[in-house]
Motif scaffolding. Structure first.
Motif, mmCIF file in Angstrom:
data_model
loop_
_atom_site.group_PDB
_atom_site.id
_atom_site.type_symbol
_atom_site.label_atom_id
_atom_site.label_comp_id
_atom_site.label_asym_id
_atom_site.label_seq_id
_atom_site.Cartn_x
_atom_site.Cartn_y
_atom_site.Cartn_z
ATOM 1 N N ALA A 44 0.785 -1.209 0.027
ATOM 2 C CA ALA A 44 0.145 -0.059 0.025
ATOM 3 C C ALA A 44 0.823 1.065 0.058
ATOM 4 O O ALA A 44 0.628 2.267 -0.740
ATOM 5 C CB ALA A 44 -0.926 -0.150 1.340
ATOM 6 N N LYS A 50 -4.800 -0.090 -2.638
ATOM 7 C CA LYS A 50 -5.680 -0.871 -1.484
ATOM 8 C C LYS A 50 -5.654 -2.206 -1.669
ATOM 9 O O LYS A 50 -5.845 -2.777 -2.817
ATOM 10 C CB LYS A 50 -7.001 -0.308 -1.495
ATOM 11 C CG LYS A 50 -7.905 -0.693 -0.181
ATOM 12 C CD LYS A 50 -9.188 -0.095 -0.317
ATOM 13 C CE LYS A 50 -9.821 -0.996 1.296
ATOM 14 N NZ LYS A 50 -11.067 -0.205 1.371
ATOM 15 N N GLN A 52 -6.404 -5.996 -0.619
ATOM 16 C CA GLN A 52 -7.749 -6.675 -0.282
ATOM 17 C C GLN A 52 -7.393 -7.806 0.575
ATOM 18 O O GLN A 52 -7.948 -8.026 1.695
ATOM 19 C CB GLN A 52 -8.629 -7.064 -1.407
ATOM 20 C CG GLN A 52 -9.870 -7.768 -1.123
ATOM 21 C CD GLN A 52 -10.823 -7.917 -2.118
ATOM 22 O OE1 GLN A 52 -10.383 -8.065 -3.427
ATOM 23 N NE2 GLN A 52 -12.018 -8.495 -1.956
ATOM 24 N N ALA A 84 -7.494 -4.299 -4.453
ATOM 25 C CA ALA A 84 -9.083 -3.912 -4.595
ATOM 26 C C ALA A 84 -9.577 -3.864 -6.208
ATOM 27 O O ALA A 84 -8.421 -3.946 -7.007
ATOM 28 C CB ALA A 84 -9.185 -2.672 -4.177
#
Length: 95
Positions: A44, A50, A52, A84
């Motif tokens: 990140a 993002k 997951q 994501a």
């Protein structure tokens, strides 16, 4: 751990590229001491995406023989990171 010390290198193999294209999962070689949370924070922070989920595995090396002697296998730790929806890492897309 510092984000630059967690990830050792990306895995660019035929199998990992197939998983990346089909499921959006990216594979990295990471430090053996790194936890899933460390890996998630490092990805990140380095690529501003993002994360997951993170799956880790320890991969044992193959025994090598040279003459009458065997060499010890090297233990590596891999991390499979799912991002994501719609997120991509530029390090893999440039290949």
């Amino acid at each position: 751990m510092h984000p630059y010390h967690v990830i050792v290198r990306p895995v660019l193999s035929e199998k990992s590229n197939g998983v990346r294209e089909a499921q959006g999962k990216y594979t990295f070689i990471v430090q053996k001491e790194a936890t899933k949370d460390d890996i998630k924070k490092a990805v990140a922070a380095l690529w501003n995406v993002k994360v997951q989920s993170v799956h880790t595995l320890l991969q044992r090396g193959k025994f090598k023989r040279r003459g009458a002697r065997y060499s010890k296998p090297v233990l590596t730790k891999k991390a499979v990171v799912k991002l994501a929806e719609g997120a991509k890492l530029p390090i893999f897309e440039d290949q």
